[in-house]
Design a protein around this motif. Structure first.
Motif, PDB file in Angstrom:
ATOM      1  N   LEU A  38     -12.902  16.029  15.195  1.00 31.04           N
ATOM      2  CA  LEU A  38     -13.877  15.795  14.135  1.00 31.04           C
ATOM      3  C   LEU A  38     -13.957  14.339  13.673  1.00 31.04           C
ATOM      4  N   THR A  39     -12.905  13.574  13.879  1.00 28.08           N
ATOM      5  CA  THR A  39     -12.884  12.199  13.371  1.00 28.08           C
ATOM      6  C   THR A  39     -13.688  11.275  14.275  1.00 28.08           C
ATOM      7  N   PRO A  40     -14.608  10.513  13.729  1.00 30.12           N
ATOM      8  CA  PRO A  40     -15.445   9.625  14.559  1.00 30.12           C
ATOM      9  C   PRO A  40     -14.606   8.583  15.300  1.00 30.12           C
ATOM     10  N   LYS A  41     -15.063   8.204  16.472  1.00 29.90           N
ATOM     11  CA  LYS A  41     -14.385   7.191  17.277  1.00 29.90           C
ATOM     12  C   LYS A  41     -15.090   5.849  17.102  1.00 29.90           C
ATOM     13  N   HIS A  42     -14.291   4.807  16.950  1.00 28.75           N
ATOM     14  CA  HIS A  42     -14.822   3.455  16.781  1.00 28.75           C
ATOM     15  C   HIS A  42     -14.383   2.594  17.962  1.00 28.75           C
ATOM     16  N   GLU A  43     -15.272   1.785  18.470  1.00 32.03           N
ATOM     17  CA  GLU A  43     -14.932   0.845  19.530  1.00 32.03           C
ATOM     18  C   GLU A  43     -14.295  -0.401  18.924  1.00 32.03           C
ATOM     19  N   GLY A  44     -13.301  -0.922  19.618  1.00 26.88           N
ATOM     20  CA  GLY A  44     -12.652  -2.137  19.144  1.00 26.88           C
ATOM     21  C   GLY A  44     -11.188  -1.920  18.815  1.00 26.88           C
ATOM     22  N   SER A  45     -10.619  -2.876  18.119  1.00 27.16           N
ATOM     23  CA  SER A  45      -9.184  -2.893  17.831  1.00 27.16           C
ATOM     24  C   SER A  45      -8.876  -2.206  16.505  1.00 27.16           C
ATOM     25  N   TRP A  46      -7.823  -1.404  16.501  1.00 24.99           N
ATOM     26  CA  TRP A  46      -7.399  -0.761  15.265  1.00 24.99           C
ATOM     27  C   TRP A  46      -6.794  -1.760  14.291  1.00 24.99           C
ATOM     28  N   TRP A  47      -6.420  -2.952  14.786  1.00 25.66           N
ATOM     29  CA  TRP A  47      -5.873  -3.971  13.896  1.00 25.66           C
ATOM     30  C   TRP A  47      -6.824  -4.262  12.735  1.00 25.66           C
ATOM     31  N   GLU A  48      -8.114  -4.333  13.033  1.00 26.79           N
ATOM     32  CA  GLU A  48      -9.086  -4.688  12.005  1.00 26.79           C
ATOM     33  C   GLU A  48      -9.175  -3.619  10.927  1.00 26.79           C
ATOM     34  N   ALA A  49      -9.139  -2.341  11.338  1.00 27.52           N
ATOM     35  CA  ALA A  49      -9.168  -1.253  10.359  1.00 27.52           C
ATOM     36  C   ALA A  49      -7.906  -1.255   9.505  1.00 27.52           C
ATOM     37  N   TRP A  50      -6.761  -1.515  10.141  1.00 29.91           N
ATOM     38  CA  TRP A  50      -5.508  -1.546   9.398  1.00 29.91           C
ATOM     39  C   TRP A  50      -5.488  -2.713   8.417  1.00 29.91           C
ATOM     40  N   GLN A  51      -5.977  -3.855   8.835  1.00 28.89           N
ATOM     41  CA  GLN A  51      -5.982  -5.017   7.945  1.00 28.89           C
ATOM     42  C   GLN A  51      -6.872  -4.749   6.728  1.00 28.89           C
ATOM     43  N   GLU A  52      -7.986  -4.080   6.936  1.00 28.43           N
ATOM     44  CA  GLU A  52      -8.846  -3.705   5.806  1.00 28.43           C
ATOM     45  C   GLU A  52      -8.112  -2.753   4.867  1.00 28.43           C
ATOM     46  N   TRP A  53      -7.307  -1.849   5.451  1.00 29.31           N
ATOM     47  CA  TRP A  53      -6.527  -0.918   4.637  1.00 29.31           C
ATOM     48  C   TRP A  53      -5.479  -1.674   3.815  1.00 29.31           C
ATOM     49  N   LEU A  54      -4.847  -2.666   4.432  1.00 32.45           N
ATOM     50  CA  LEU A  54      -3.871  -3.486   3.708  1.00 32.45           C
ATOM     51  C   LEU A  54      -4.528  -4.214   2.532  1.00 32.45           C
ATOM     52  N   VAL A  55      -5.702  -4.788   2.776  1.00 33.43           N
ATOM     53  CA  VAL A  55      -6.408  -5.516   1.720  1.00 33.43           C
ATOM     54  C   VAL A  55      -6.791  -4.571   0.582  1.00 33.43           C
ATOM     55  N   SER A  56      -7.196  -3.346   0.947  1.00 29.23           N
ATOM     56  CA  SER A  56      -7.589  -2.383  -0.089  1.00 29.23           C
ATOM     57  C   SER A  56      -6.411  -1.966  -0.965  1.00 29.23           C
ATOM     58  N   ASN A  57      -5.205  -2.163  -0.470  1.00 26.46           N
ATOM     59  CA  ASN A  57      -4.009  -1.834  -1.249  1.00 26.46           C
ATOM     60  C   ASN A  57      -3.306  -3.089  -1.753  1.00 26.46           C
ATOM     61  N   SER A  58      -4.047  -4.194  -1.810  1.00 28.49           N
ATOM     62  CA  SER A  58      -3.519  -5.456  -2.320  1.00 28.49           C
ATOM     63  C   SER A  58      -4.214  -5.808  -3.626  1.00 28.49           C
ATOM     64  N   THR A  59      -3.750  -6.880  -4.260  1.00 35.02           N
ATOM     65  CA  THR A  59      -4.258  -7.214  -5.601  1.00 35.02           C
ATOM     66  C   THR A  59      -5.041  -8.510  -5.654  1.00 35.02           C
ATOM     67  N   GLY A  60      -5.286  -9.159  -4.513  1.00 41.18           N
ATOM     68  CA  GLY A  60      -6.072 -10.377  -4.551  1.00 41.18           C
ATOM     69  C   GLY A  60      -5.386 -11.530  -3.853  1.00 41.18           C
ATOM     70  N   LYS A  61      -5.955 -12.736  -4.038  1.00 42.38           N
ATOM     71  CA  LYS A  61      -5.464 -13.929  -3.361  1.00 42.38           C
ATOM     72  C   LYS A  61      -4.650 -14.808  -4.316  1.00 42.38           C
ATOM     73  N   THR A  62      -3.802 -15.641  -3.716  1.00 44.62           N
ATOM     74  CA  THR A  62      -2.985 -16.568  -4.477  1.00 44.62           C
ATOM     75  C   THR A  62      -2.607 -17.744  -3.580  1.00 44.62           C
ATOM     76  N   GLN A  63      -1.874 -18.706  -4.114  1.00 44.96           N
ATOM     77  CA  GLN A  63      -1.420 -19.837  -3.329  1.00 44.96           C
ATOM     78  C   GLN A  63      -0.303 -19.397  -2.375  1.00 44.96           C
ATOM     79  N   PRO A  64      -0.235 -19.991  -1.177  1.00 44.95           N
ATOM     80  CA  PRO A  64       0.845 -19.615  -0.250  1.00 44.95           C
ATOM     81  C   PRO A  64       2.207 -19.927  -0.851  1.00 44.95           C
ATOM     82  N   PRO A  65       3.201 -19.079  -0.627  1.00 44.53           N
ATOM     83  CA  PRO A  65       4.547 -19.363  -1.135  1.00 44.53           C
ATOM     84  C   PRO A  65       5.212 -20.455  -0.321  1.00 44.53           C
ATOM     85  N   ALA A  66       6.262 -21.023  -0.861  1.00 42.56           N
ATOM     86  CA  ALA A  66       7.040 -22.015  -0.126  1.00 42.56           C
ATOM     87  C   ALA A  66       7.777 -21.341   1.021  1.00 42.56           C
TER      88      ALA A  66
END
Length: 587
Positions: free
Chosen positions: A537-565
């Motif tokens: 039942l789950t639709p199939k997407h062409e391409g890399s799963w990395w991109e979907a996972w990275q979007e999932w990571l961003v959706s569970n993040s709080t925003g941008k900041t300066q890089p740490p040392a």
């Protein structure tokens, strides 16, 4: 004369330690010749099957009928081929079996030989399965052993019976056999010395692979923690910790620049930390799962909290590293430790009931035998580990390679994944014994019986969102087993199913051709969907799963900041070396 009453105390051997050590030493010596596989386990499986088959006249009658019913079309096919007639093949090989795929195998008498072999193979599969009363595990062992023996005698493995070899030999005047002999000598030299004299620096660690810029910011007896340099002016606030498997070197996720997951994540604005495990030796024999959790995952999280203070951590674990991460996450949840922003399990299992064909090598006899092999040397050697995995795919990794390199005189072109696969590591005696017994053999984690610091943990305590990634052709962590995380936890879980195998499916960078994935999220309130229905039942997407996972990571993040040392020397975490560090270079 007064009779002496018999004692009620049980008999105790006068030298129990000597007795056990003698047995262990014998098993350890045997293991050098049996690829660390227990002869007793195989014999018990064979006897179980043989006795039940001998006591099943109905099954034996069916076997005789099956042999006759399939022999008749084979005989007719052989006669028609001799007369020059072309008939459809009565037996069709499995989809992954390409031994007889070339047109040369369609000519007489090679077509008859291949069909006769497939007929024998199918009959033995029927004979070793479906025998009433045989234990499931032992039936699988017998069927697997029969398949291995048949693969050895396949006509494709005989140069004088393989038409592809005969054709190439005639065309090249035997030069293919000369090159094949050279390939054989190179392999023998490599096996005897442990060095690959034909390799160059193309895929050398730190030169061709594992070259993403970074610093080692923490080192203890077990790990080096690598912090990768930022590549963007600002970064996502929550850093990522990657926990790789310690069965191999960490850089499966930092291969060449074009397919490095680490480099890609950094380019997307993530602060990435990676654990690099030490390759253990005899001195590390008593390091157990608790050490890998405390000195590995927890020590890395403590370091990251010091370098990136005030931020939760996205933790991702690959294979064994994912299993260890799930244990650490459950223990943290039990103690109210909320430092994880999310948990990602890459081809990692938490329920080992359906752990795939690797379970053929896991029973009480086999685990005890393996413990004795490790007891002698203090660790499980990489060659002993690789033998079992090669047997699981013997057609691809053993026999087809033998034909290709020794008979056809071909040389495999090296790539980064092959170089990484040859860079195996060892496993400490205590850790591997605990891993096999507590997880594979007794499945304690999924049943709530796995203990951390003396108390059981439960995956249901985890409240951080979970993303699990499975691959369609995984023989190490079957995707349906990875999928079970959804019913073992009480938090929102996202499942990604991508095409490919255990390694190549995970290393699936954007732009890689013929890649696809499916993704769906199940909240804690949603009804359960079985894996087959989910895949349908789950639709199939062409391409890399990395991109979907990275979007999932961003959706569970709080925003941008300066890089740490890079590191935090004032908090006890100075940068002590450039990436890839020292541990990954240890032989």
């Amino acid at each position: 004369m007064m009779a002496v009453p018999p004692t009620s105390e049980p008999f105790t051997a006068p030298f129990p330690i000597f007795t056990e050590s003698t047995d262990r030493l014998m098993h350890a010596l045997q293991g050098r010749f049996t690829m660390a596989m227990s002869p007793a386990s195989l014999m018990l499986a064979y006897l179980d099957w043989q006795v039940h088959l001998a006591n099943s006249p109905g099954k034996m009658g069916e076997l005789a009928q099956n042999a006759l019913s399939k022999a008749l079309p084979l005989s007719r096919y052989a006669l028609d081929s001799l007369m020059g007639r072309t008939d459809p093949d009565p037996f069709v090989p499995l989809a992954q079996d390409s031994r007889f795929a070339s047109p040369e195998w369609q000519r007489f008498p090679y077509n008859v030989m291949s069909q006769a072999f497939l007929y024998t193979e199918q009959w033995w599969h029927y004979a070793t399965t479906g025998v009433r009363g045989v234990g499931k595990h032992r039936q699988q062992v017998v069927s697997f052993a029969a398949r291995q023996l048949l693969d050895m005698v396949s006509p494709s493995n005989c140069p004088w019976l393989n038409p592809d070899v005969l054709k190439v030999t005639a065309e090249q005047g035997g030069q293919n056999l000369v090159r094949g002999w050279q390939n054989f000598c190179d392999d023998m030299t490599r096996n005897l010395t442990g060095r690959d004299y034909s390799a160059d620096d193309t895929y050398a660690v730190g030169k061709g692979v594992a070259v993403t810029p970074g610093k080692v910011v923490f080192r203890n007896r077990l790990i080096e923690l690598i912090q990768y340099a930022p590549a963007t002016p600002d970064v996502h606030a929550e850093p990522i910790l990657i926990v790789p498997a310690w069965i191999m070197k960490y850089y499966i996720l930092d291969l060449s620049p074009h397919n490095s997951m680490v480099k890609w994540l950094v380019s997307k604005g993530h602060t990435v930390f990676m654990i690099s495990w030490k390759n253990p030796g005899p001195e590390d024999r008593d390091m157990g799962m608790a050490d890998y959790r405390r000195q590995g995952v927890m020590a890395a999280i403590d370091a990251i909290n010091a370098i990136v203070p005030g931020q939760k951590v996205h933790a991702a674990g690959y294979c064994l590293g994912g299993t260890l991460l799930s244990i650490a996450a459950a223990a943290m949840a039990r103690e109210g430790d909320e430092r994880l922003a999310s948990v990602t399990l890459l081809a990692a299992q938490t329920d080992f009931e359906d752990a795939g064909e690797i379970m053929l090598f896991v029973d009480e006899s086999q685990v005890t035998y393996l413990e004795d092999v490790m007891w002698d040397q203090g660790y499980l050697d990489a060659k002993q580990m690789s033998g079992a995995f090669q047997l699981l795919r013997s057609n691809d990794l053993v026999w087809s390679r033998m034909v290709r390199q020794y008979f056809l005189g071909q040389t495999d072109h090296a790539n980064d994944l092959m170089a990484w696969n040859a860079d195996a590591t060892r496993m400490p005696y205590k850790m591997h014994s605990e891993y096999l017994r507590r997880l594979f053999l007794n499945n304690m984690l999924s049943k709530g019986r796995y203990t951390v610091e003396g108390r059981p943990i439960a995956l249901t305590d985890i409240r951080a969102p979970i993303c699990a990634v499975g691959t369609t052709k995984d023989h190490v962590a079957p995707w349906k087993s990875v999928y079970k995380i959804g019913i073992l936890t009480d938090t929102d879980s996202t499942f990604i199913l991508c095409n490919g195998g255990h390694n190549a499916g995970i290393v699936s960078e954007p732009g890689h051709k013929h890649r696809s994935y499916q993704i769906a999220t199940r909240t804690d309130a949603d009804k359960y969907v079985d894996p087959d229905t989910w895949a349908a039942l789950t639709p199939k997407h062409e391409g890399s799963w990395w991109e979907a996972w990275q979007e999932w990571l961003v959706s569970n993040s709080t925003g941008k900041t300066q890089p740490p040392a890079m590191g935090a020397a004032e908090r006890g975490y100075p940068a002590v070396a450039d990436a890839p560090g020292l541990y990954v270079l240890m032989p």
